[in-house]
Design a protein around this motif. Structure first.
Motif, PDB file in Angstrom:
ATOM      1  N   TRP A 312      21.822   5.551  44.496  1.00  0.00           N
ATOM      2  CA  TRP A 312      21.698   6.777  43.724  1.00  0.00           C
ATOM      3  C   TRP A 312      22.388   6.559  42.381  1.00  0.00           C
ATOM      4  N   GLN A 313      21.853   7.178  41.327  1.00  0.00           N
ATOM      5  CA  GLN A 313      22.378   7.005  39.977  1.00  0.00           C
ATOM      6  C   GLN A 313      22.579   8.376  39.336  1.00  0.00           C
ATOM      7  N   GLN A 314      23.768   8.574  38.765  1.00  0.00           N
ATOM      8  CA  GLN A 314      24.077   9.836  38.112  1.00  0.00           C
ATOM      9  C   GLN A 314      24.822   9.572  36.807  1.00  0.00           C
ATOM     10  N   PRO A 315      24.598  10.387  35.785  1.00  0.00           N
ATOM     11  CA  PRO A 315      25.402  10.255  34.563  1.00  0.00           C
ATOM     12  C   PRO A 315      26.866  10.563  34.862  1.00  0.00           C
ATOM     13  N   PRO A 316      27.806   9.884  34.219  1.00  0.00           N
ATOM     14  CA  PRO A 316      29.221  10.181  34.453  1.00  0.00           C
ATOM     15  C   PRO A 316      29.600  11.533  33.876  1.00  0.00           C
ATOM     16  N   VAL A 317      30.616  12.143  34.465  1.00  0.00           N
ATOM     17  CA  VAL A 317      31.045  13.478  34.056  1.00  0.00           C
ATOM     18  C   VAL A 317      31.490  13.492  32.598  1.00  0.00           C
ATOM     19  N   GLU A 318      31.930  12.358  32.077  1.00  0.00           N
ATOM     20  CA  GLU A 318      32.408  12.313  30.688  1.00  0.00           C
ATOM     21  C   GLU A 318      31.344  12.740  29.683  1.00  0.00           C
ATOM     22  N   LEU A 319      30.077  12.563  30.019  1.00  0.00           N
ATOM     23  CA  LEU A 319      29.014  12.908  29.065  1.00  0.00           C
ATOM     24  C   LEU A 319      28.936  14.402  28.791  1.00  0.00           C
ATOM     25  N   GLN A 320      29.579  15.207  29.614  1.00  0.00           N
ATOM     26  CA  GLN A 320      29.601  16.648  29.343  1.00  0.00           C
ATOM     27  C   GLN A 320      30.300  16.965  28.020  1.00  0.00           C
ATOM     28  N   ALA A 321      31.127  16.037  27.531  1.00  0.00           N
ATOM     29  CA  ALA A 321      31.795  16.251  26.243  1.00  0.00           C
ATOM     30  C   ALA A 321      30.811  16.278  25.079  1.00  0.00           C
ATOM     31  N   LEU A 322      29.597  15.781  25.294  1.00  0.00           N
ATOM     32  CA  LEU A 322      28.586  15.787  24.239  1.00  0.00           C
ATOM     33  C   LEU A 322      27.864  17.132  24.132  1.00  0.00           C
ATOM     34  N   ARG A 323      28.059  18.000  25.095  1.00  0.00           N
ATOM     35  CA  ARG A 323      27.299  19.241  25.137  1.00  0.00           C
ATOM     36  C   ARG A 323      27.758  20.249  24.091  1.00  0.00           C
ATOM     37  N   GLY A 324      26.774  20.938  23.516  1.00  0.00           N
ATOM     38  CA  GLY A 324      27.061  22.120  22.735  1.00  0.00           C
ATOM     39  C   GLY A 324      27.141  23.319  23.652  1.00  0.00           C
ATOM     40  N   PRO A 325      27.117  24.540  23.111  1.00  0.00           N
ATOM     41  CA  PRO A 325      27.154  25.753  23.938  1.00  0.00           C
ATOM     42  C   PRO A 325      25.963  25.813  24.895  1.00  0.00           C
ATOM     43  N   VAL A 326      26.206  26.312  26.094  1.00  0.00           N
ATOM     44  CA  VAL A 326      25.146  26.384  27.084  1.00  0.00           C
ATOM     45  C   VAL A 326      24.198  27.551  26.787  1.00  0.00           C
ATOM     46  N   VAL A 327      22.914  27.337  27.046  1.00  0.00           N
ATOM     47  CA  VAL A 327      21.906  28.394  27.081  1.00  0.00           C
ATOM     48  C   VAL A 327      21.429  28.457  28.522  1.00  0.00           C
ATOM     49  N   ALA A 328      21.650  29.577  29.188  1.00  0.00           N
ATOM     50  CA  ALA A 328      21.350  29.700  30.615  1.00  0.00           C
ATOM     51  C   ALA A 328      20.316  30.790  30.863  1.00  0.00           C
ATOM     52  N   HIS A 329      19.435  30.520  31.829  1.00  0.00           N
ATOM     53  CA  HIS A 329      18.438  31.501  32.254  1.00  0.00           C
ATOM     54  C   HIS A 329      18.407  31.530  33.772  1.00  0.00           C
ATOM     55  N   ASP A 417      16.978  12.185  23.832  1.00  0.00           N
ATOM     56  CA  ASP A 417      17.561  11.816  22.544  1.00  0.00           C
ATOM     57  C   ASP A 417      16.424  11.724  21.541  1.00  0.00           C
ATOM     58  N   CYS A 418      16.699  11.298  20.329  1.00  0.00           N
ATOM     59  CA  CYS A 418      15.687  11.348  19.271  1.00  0.00           C
ATOM     60  C   CYS A 418      14.438  10.539  19.617  1.00  0.00           C
ATOM     61  N   SER A 419      14.588   9.451  20.394  1.00  0.00           N
ATOM     62  CA  SER A 419      13.412   8.654  20.743  1.00  0.00           C
ATOM     63  C   SER A 419      13.498   8.125  22.175  1.00  0.00           C
ATOM     64  N   SER A 420      13.995   8.947  23.081  1.00  0.00           N
ATOM     65  CA  SER A 420      14.060   8.510  24.483  1.00  0.00           C
ATOM     66  C   SER A 420      14.143   9.713  25.404  1.00  0.00           C
ATOM     67  N   ILE A 421      13.819   9.443  26.665  1.00  0.00           N
ATOM     68  CA  ILE A 421      13.978  10.426  27.730  1.00  0.00           C
ATOM     69  C   ILE A 421      14.483   9.717  28.980  1.00  0.00           C
ATOM     70  N   GLU A 422      15.476  10.315  29.648  1.00  0.00           N
ATOM     71  CA  GLU A 422      15.969   9.831  30.931  1.00  0.00           C
ATOM     72  C   GLU A 422      15.993  11.014  31.889  1.00  0.00           C
ATOM     73  N   ILE A 423      15.359  10.837  33.045  1.00  0.00           N
ATOM     74  CA  ILE A 423      15.184  11.916  34.018  1.00  0.00           C
ATOM     75  C   ILE A 423      15.868  11.513  35.318  1.00  0.00           C
ATOM     76  N   PHE A 424      16.840  12.297  35.741  1.00  0.00           N
ATOM     77  CA  PHE A 424      17.521  12.084  37.012  1.00  0.00           C
ATOM     78  C   PHE A 424      16.985  13.121  37.991  1.00  0.00           C
ATOM     79  N   VAL A 425      16.330  12.635  39.037  1.00  0.00           N
ATOM     80  CA  VAL A 425      15.585  13.479  39.965  1.00  0.00           C
ATOM     81  C   VAL A 425      16.400  13.673  41.246  1.00  0.00           C
ATOM     82  N   ASN A 426      16.555  14.924  41.660  1.00  0.00           N
ATOM     83  CA  ASN A 426      17.227  15.238  42.926  1.00  0.00           C
ATOM     84  C   ASN A 426      18.581  14.542  43.033  1.00  0.00           C
ATOM     85  N   ASP A 427      19.420  14.813  42.033  1.00  0.00           N
ATOM     86  CA  ASP A 427      20.795  14.287  42.011  1.00  0.00           C
ATOM     87  C   ASP A 427      20.866  12.771  41.935  1.00  0.00           C
ATOM     88  N   GLY A 428      19.843  12.153  41.341  1.00  0.00           N
ATOM     89  CA  GLY A 428      19.863  10.712  41.127  1.00  0.00           C
ATOM     90  C   GLY A 428      19.163   9.898  42.190  1.00  0.00           C
TER      91      GLY A 428
END
Length: 477
Positions: A312-329, A417-428
């Motif tokens: 299983w593969q998941q992004p590390p929690v550190e990447l949350q530092a890149l986030r701007g304000p959340v938009v939630a629905h 990102d500007c020229s890529s997509i990475e999709i993590f499906v069902n928690d990696g």
């Protein structure tokens, strides 16, 4: 660096590691050393074609804020006259070691490969010690490269990508009591079903399982599997390093997308096994950014875990530092097409859960505008997920499909990102990686279904990291 067109500038990545100029390929020498993550990479800085490779170098204290360091290795000697090819890093006491392949073209269509050592006390400046392994063993060709080293107790071990004289790919295991003198233990993959060459091997233990990552060039497609010309994946089992015997299960892909190759891992101070891959493929040079002087990038870092009989593969929690304000629905019924307020952008992270219900298909379009879009689509009849980039934009095409997934709920975590997509499906459980080159202004996100489905909670963050702290910063090297 020459001035870019507005469109090409919009394709430079914001939060992925990429070259300041020229061509990037394999990640090399992943290591935690002296308080920082170090990521080296194959780099041809003078051209966007594969050629005289050096080792570029990034370092970060946190997997988020990266700084460019001077090239660690450049071709200088006869044993590396045609490039410092891929390899790995090892912390040895207070020093950092690099083991790499010195590539030599002999002028008659032949080549020679030397496995070479360099040493550093500061992780920046490296003193070359020359070849430590000057030839492949008997029965193998000069396609012999990409050393990955590690240490267990007093012993050093190394796996090497290799090709037999019958032109069959495999991985060889070496052992030593010093990093400068190596002895062959044996062949880890004696049963041949690995194409004509195995590149970029990586051996490690994860949650009690022995893992071997490698890239079997020439492996044939099997249904929806191994569709890329150069696949990348792993086998898992139990290895005896004293005898090079390895009882393992079947080879499986690491990534179901279009652009993923040459993965390498490292162990971080917290005990996490972290992987980077190259977001590209060998011999793929004509990317849409070539005219503007650069090509390719690396994937996001991924934390690996072995459970339920697979990686299983998941992004590390550190990447949350890149986030701007959340938009939630919250929860929405889905039957047809749905756009939600605030969900628009070219660089973002998106999390959502979809219950397919009665829908025959459902999913998400991202980077949509005009006739362009990149589609993530669940096929209920087959319980498979498809990444469709036939309308993504310049230079992109094709469809990639997952193995069967659960039918009740689909959880997606999508990084664009500007020229890529990475999709993590069902928690990696599955991952898709691809380069996309949308037209300027294609920033819409829309959900869709054919039949009644339910869109559960959606969360969206713009990834608006500043250029001066972004991996894509253009730094003269």
């Amino acid at each position: 660096m020459e001035k870019m067109s507005a469109q090409a500038a919009s394709w430079r990545q914001r939060f992925h590691l990429m070259p300041p100029r020229g061509l990037m390929n394999d990640p090399n020498g992943l290591v935690w050393f002296d308080g920082a993550y170090h990521v080296f990479y194959q780099w041809h800085g003078d051209s966007c074609r594969h050629g005289l490779k050096s080792w570029g170098h990034y370092a970060s204290p946190d997997l988020v804020n990266w700084r460019s360091l001077p090239p660690a290795l450049t071709p200088e000697h006869d044993y590396e006259s045609h490039g410092c090819y891929s390899g790995s890093a090892l912390v040895d006491g207070d020093d950092l070691l690099l083991l790499y392949t010195g590539n030599v073209r002999l002028g008659n269509g032949e080549r020679a490969s030397y496995q070479c050592l360099a040493r550093s006390t500061d992780g920046v400046r490296f003193a070359k010690r020359g070849p430590v392994l000057s030839a492949p063993p008997s029965g193998f060709t000069q396609h012999f490269r990409d050393p990955k080293v590690w240490r267990e107790g007093d012993d050093y071990f190394m796996v090497m990508g290799a090709q037999t004289v019958q032109e069959q790919g495999t991985v060889l295991l070496y052992r030593s009591d010093t990093p400068s003198s190596w002895h062959l233990v044996g062949d880890l993959l004696p049963v041949r079903d690995n194409g004509y060459m195995c590149e970029c091997p990586d051996f490690f233990r994860l949650n009690g399982m022995d893992m071997l990552l490698f890239c079997p060039q020439g492996r044939q497609p099997e249904g929806n599997r191994f569709q890329n010309r150069y696949p990348s994946g792993y086998v898992a089992g139990r290895a005896d390093l004293a005898t090079a015997t390895f009882e393992h299960d079947a080879f499986d892909e690491l990534d179901r997308g279009f652009d993923f190759y040459a993965p390498q891992t490292m162990l971080d101070p917290g005990g996490r096994r972290i992987l980077f891959g190259w977001m590209g493929l060998p011999e793929e040079e004509e990317t849409p950014t070539v005219d503007d002087g650069w090509s390719h990038c690396l994937t996001l870092p991924r934390v690996l875990e072995w459970r339920e009989g697979r990686l299983w593969q998941q992004p590390p929690v550190e990447l949350q530092a890149l986030r701007g304000p959340v938009v939630a629905h919250g929860r929405h019924s889905l039957d047809g097409e749905l756009s939600l307020p605030g969900l628009v952008g070219e660089c973002f992270e998106l999390e959502c859960e979809i219950e397919p219900g009665e829908a025959s298909r459902c999913g998400i379009d991202v980077r949509a505008g005009g006739d362009a879009f990149t589609r993530i689509e669940f096929d209920s009849a087959n319980a498979t997920l498809r990444l469709d980039r036939r309308a993504s934009g310049t230079g992109a095409s094709g469809v990639r499909t997952s193995p069967p997934l659960g039918r009740e709920r689909l959880r997606l975590r999508v990084f664009v990102d500007c020229s890529s997509i990475e999709i993590f499906v069902n928690d990696g459980e599955q991952v898709f990686t691809a380069r996309i080159y949308p037209p300027a202004g294609a920033e819409a996100i829309r959900f869709f279904s054919a039949g009644a489905a339910v869109l559960n909670e959606v969360r969206f963050w713009s990834m608006a990291c500043a250029r001066e702290s972004a991996a894509g910063l253009e730094i003269a090297a």
